[in-house]
Enzyme design. Structure first.
Site, mmCIF file in Angstrom:
data_model
loop_
_atom_site.group_PDB
_atom_site.id
_atom_site.type_symbol
_atom_site.label_atom_id
_atom_site.label_comp_id
_atom_site.label_asym_id
_atom_site.label_seq_id
_atom_site.Cartn_x
_atom_site.Cartn_y
_atom_site.Cartn_z
ATOM 1 N N GLY A 1 6.652 37.838 -76.920
ATOM 2 C CA GLY A 1 7.887 37.616 -77.858
ATOM 3 C C GLY A 1 9.024 36.921 -76.933
ATOM 4 C CD GLN B 1 -0.389 34.747 -68.137
ATOM 5 O OE1 GLN B 1 0.272 35.817 -68.006
ATOM 6 N NE2 GLN B 1 -0.114 33.904 -69.093
ATOM 7 N N GLY C 1 9.651 26.786 -75.033
ATOM 8 C CA GLY C 1 8.247 26.618 -74.186
ATOM 9 C C GLY C 1 7.183 27.215 -75.188
ATOM 10 C CG HIS C 2 7.135 31.452 -76.199
ATOM 11 N ND1 HIS C 2 8.291 31.670 -75.625
ATOM 12 C CD2 HIS C 2 6.092 32.139 -75.260
ATOM 13 C CE1 HIS C 2 8.030 32.766 -74.605
ATOM 14 N NE2 HIS C 2 7.051 33.034 -74.444
ATOM 15 C CB SER D 1 11.339 35.922 -71.812
ATOM 16 O OG SER D 1 10.712 35.351 -73.026
ATOM 17 C CG HIS E 1 11.501 30.248 -74.200
ATOM 18 N ND1 HIS E 1 10.501 29.368 -73.779
ATOM 19 C CD2 HIS E 1 11.221 31.163 -73.543
ATOM 20 C CE1 HIS E 1 9.756 29.670 -72.931
ATOM 21 N NE2 HIS E 1 9.977 31.044 -72.424
ATOM 22 C CG ASP F 1 3.717 32.564 -67.079
ATOM 23 O OD1 ASP F 1 4.246 32.925 -66.058
ATOM 24 O OD2 ASP F 1 3.862 32.205 -68.291
#
Length: 311
Positions: free
Chosen positions: A31, A153, A36-37, A186, A34, A150
């Site tokens: 959540g 990740q 990027g999402h 975020s 921004h 990330d």
């Protein structure tokens, strides 16, 4: 754009799409969305028939004294962004829905989770691997989208999908940056104006190393030193390492394979991560390395030539 809060209701809805043979894309997030999402969502919308976004602040990937309780949340704004970006379904579970009473099974990632953030955040990638596996089992997407920022990740999740034989394509979308180069995150919302200005030194250092690499520098130590020379404004440099883009093992000597220069630093009380990819010219790579590059950097798969840039 329906919102689902339970696994049962979401899976019942998705069953119909799968029966119809539609291609499902999935963007798992915590959540506070921004640009990027949005880039991840737009990539899914472009590639898939149905796009599902999850909004879930996963407690198992936060360590003691980390920012779980104050992690930024903005559910109404997240819904607005999803709606305008073309999302079809949103999944917003409570922690008790994902980790019901009596939950005790976790996914333990391997060596790829041990260096970099894994060394300074023990247990973090155990939580990431567990929640991503659970979300994959719930949504059963054809494709899942993650951000290059990330980087570790992404490596953990690609390994997880290979090792557990999950029939999911993992797409890594290039990092989206502020006009001055700062990677969108975020956690940028934690930064004061003064700290925000100081944080720019991270991308400056990474870009300087990338420019040196493009100019022909291949010595790993000199590339790291080039980046570090620009990062003097941070309060703590947790790591700055040049690693193999697939295994995340440190690169010593000459850089002749796809590599990632990764950094984690504290600016004020805010921990930030970033990275830049150093990719030799395609003609210098073996076939298996070219395949890796296509998975790692998606639309920049012909790179080596394309450098990092603000978005």
């Amino acid at each position: 754009m329906p919102t689902f809060r339970t696994i049962k209701s979401l899976t019942q809805c998705l069953k119909g799409y799968r029966t119809a043979g539609l291609r499902v894309g999935f963007v798992p997030t915590m959540g506070f969305l921004h640009a990027g999402h949005r880039a991840l969502i737009e990539e899914s919308v472009a590639r898939c028939d149905i796009t599902v976004v999850s909004l879930f602040v996963n407690p198992t990937q936060f360590g003691p004294n980390e920012d779980l309780d104050r992690y930024p949340r903005a559910l109404e704004a997240d819904h607005d962004l999803c709606r305008t970006a073309g999302v079809n379904l949103i999944f917003v579970p409570d922690a008790s829905e994902i980790y019901p009473p009596g939950f005790q099974t976790y996914v333990e990632p391997g060596p790829v989770a041990e260096p970099l953030c894994g060394a300074v955040r023990p247990g973090h990638f155990r939580g990431v691997a567990t929640v991503v596996t659970k979300l994959f089992n719930i949504v059963q997407p054809d494709v899942a989208f993650f951000g290059q920022k990330d980087f570790q990740q992404c490596a953990v999740i690609r390994q997880l999908v290979r090792d557990l034989n999950l029939p999911i394509e993992i797409v890594t979308v290039p990092t989206v940056r502020e006009p001055d180069g700062l990677a969108l995150s975020s956690r940028n919302s934690y930064l004061s104006a003064a700290d925000r200005a100081r944080a720019r030194c991270l991308s400056r250092g990474l870009f300087a190393a990338h420019a040196a690499f493009q100019a022909g520098e291949r010595d790993s130590q000199r590339l790291v030193e080039t980046a570090q020379a620009q990062m003097t404004e941070v309060d703590q440099l947790q790591y700055l390492q040049l690693v193999d883009a697939r295994t995340l093992e440190p690169i010593l000597g000459s850089v002749e394979q796809p590599a990632a220069l990764c950094v984690a630093a504290c600016v004020g009380t805010t921990r930030l991560i970033d990275n830049v990819l150093l990719i030799p010219p395609p003609q210098a790579l073996a076939d298996h390395e070219l395949e890796l590059v296509s998975h790692v950097i998606g639309r920049q798969a012909t790179a080596g030539a394309a450098g990092p840039r603000p978005s």
